[in-house]
Design an enzyme around this catalytic site. Sequence first.
Site, mmCIF file in Angstrom:
data_model
loop_
_atom_site.group_PDB
_atom_site.id
_atom_site.type_symbol
_atom_site.label_atom_id
_atom_site.label_comp_id
_atom_site.label_asym_id
_atom_site.label_seq_id
_atom_site.Cartn_x
_atom_site.Cartn_y
_atom_site.Cartn_z
ATOM 1 N N HIS A 151 0.828 -1.204 0.000
ATOM 2 C CA HIS A 151 0.000 0.000 0.000
ATOM 3 C C HIS A 151 0.865 1.258 0.000
ATOM 4 O O HIS A 151 0.563 2.239 -0.700
ATOM 5 C CB HIS A 151 -0.929 0.007 1.216
ATOM 6 C CG HIS A 151 -2.200 -0.764 1.037
ATOM 7 N ND1 HIS A 151 -2.219 -2.108 0.748
ATOM 8 C CD2 HIS A 151 -3.505 -0.364 1.112
ATOM 9 C CE1 HIS A 151 -3.474 -2.517 0.655
ATOM 10 N NE2 HIS A 151 -4.273 -1.469 0.859
ATOM 11 N N HIS B 35 1.373 -4.017 8.945
ATOM 12 C CA HIS B 35 2.796 -3.819 8.700
ATOM 13 C C HIS B 35 3.495 -3.255 9.922
ATOM 14 O O HIS B 35 2.889 -2.555 10.737
ATOM 15 C CB HIS B 35 3.015 -2.865 7.517
ATOM 16 C CG HIS B 35 2.603 -3.427 6.201
ATOM 17 N ND1 HIS B 35 3.350 -4.356 5.523
ATOM 18 C CD2 HIS B 35 1.506 -3.180 5.429
ATOM 19 C CE1 HIS B 35 2.740 -4.664 4.389
ATOM 20 N NE2 HIS B 35 1.621 -3.965 4.313
#
Length: 326
Positions: free
Chosen positions: A195, A249
Amino acid sequence: MSQLISYCFPRSREDQSNPLERRISRGGGESQSRAFTWRRLVSSYWSDWVFIGALWIIYLSISRIPGHRREFSLRELSLQHSYAEDERVPENMLMFITVGLPLIVMLPVASFVARNAWDVHNAVCGLFMSFTMAGVITQAIKLLVGRPRPDLIARCQPPPGQQDSPVYGLSNWKMCTQKDFYVLNDGFKSFPSGHSSLSFAGVGFLALYLAGKMHLWDVYGNRNRAWFALSPLLIGAMVAISRTQDNRHHWQDVLVGSLLGMCVATIAYRTYYPHLAHPTCHLPMLPRVASDDTDDQVDLETGVRLLNDQQGIPRQSEEEEVWRRA
């Protein structure tokens, strides 16, 4: 409105007789403009389209490959975060931010402000080049690294009472009870953040495009225009931060992914536009050699095509040559 457009998108402050913006002659003869034609477009950029299409196919092909799955510890606190079913930035929103938003901004600027057909093509081609390059590089690194996500243990669903191996002190994916293999395999694709890299590849290219149109890197200073030109980077930063909020993440993944996306965006932008300190950075690069340009002079030592301006001054390299609609 015209004054506002002129303020936001100034042209070069140098003399309008700048040879970089003049018509280019062939072999020192009669000058001819680099007018937009479909033949010249195809001849100059067909290889770019093939390359982008190939990158897109590779990206879609490797995005669901399991890849390497690194060993982990059930006692590692950084892997014990909860699994979020609904992401703050789902994939459809990511595509809009990465591709849709830059197109919404760049196409009107190129069509109605710059009024340049080459600019329209270069903006779109450069954006998709940036997106596909960032996607392939990111996915390739993910497959090789295999770093567990912060929510890996929640994805894994280890059996009750499961302990790490007494010999080496680590566990592997084979002890997981997760039935959805996509969810499990995706848990080992933390580094780098996709992303983050894709969002900065898109909005980073948009920021560079606006910075070039606004001449932010000239010697005059443009504080107010800088806020507008660089504002897309804030959107990319918000997308990157959301990945840590969703426990997808670690902070290192987000940081490296953001830097990777911005680097790829810079490379893609410089493929089609001059550097931002160039006096005519608001113009796209000169179209490449087409089939009807074979009469141009060529430097036999360097193999670089020599282009002459109306005064017959030879140019040793076409790297900084740009084109403006006559």
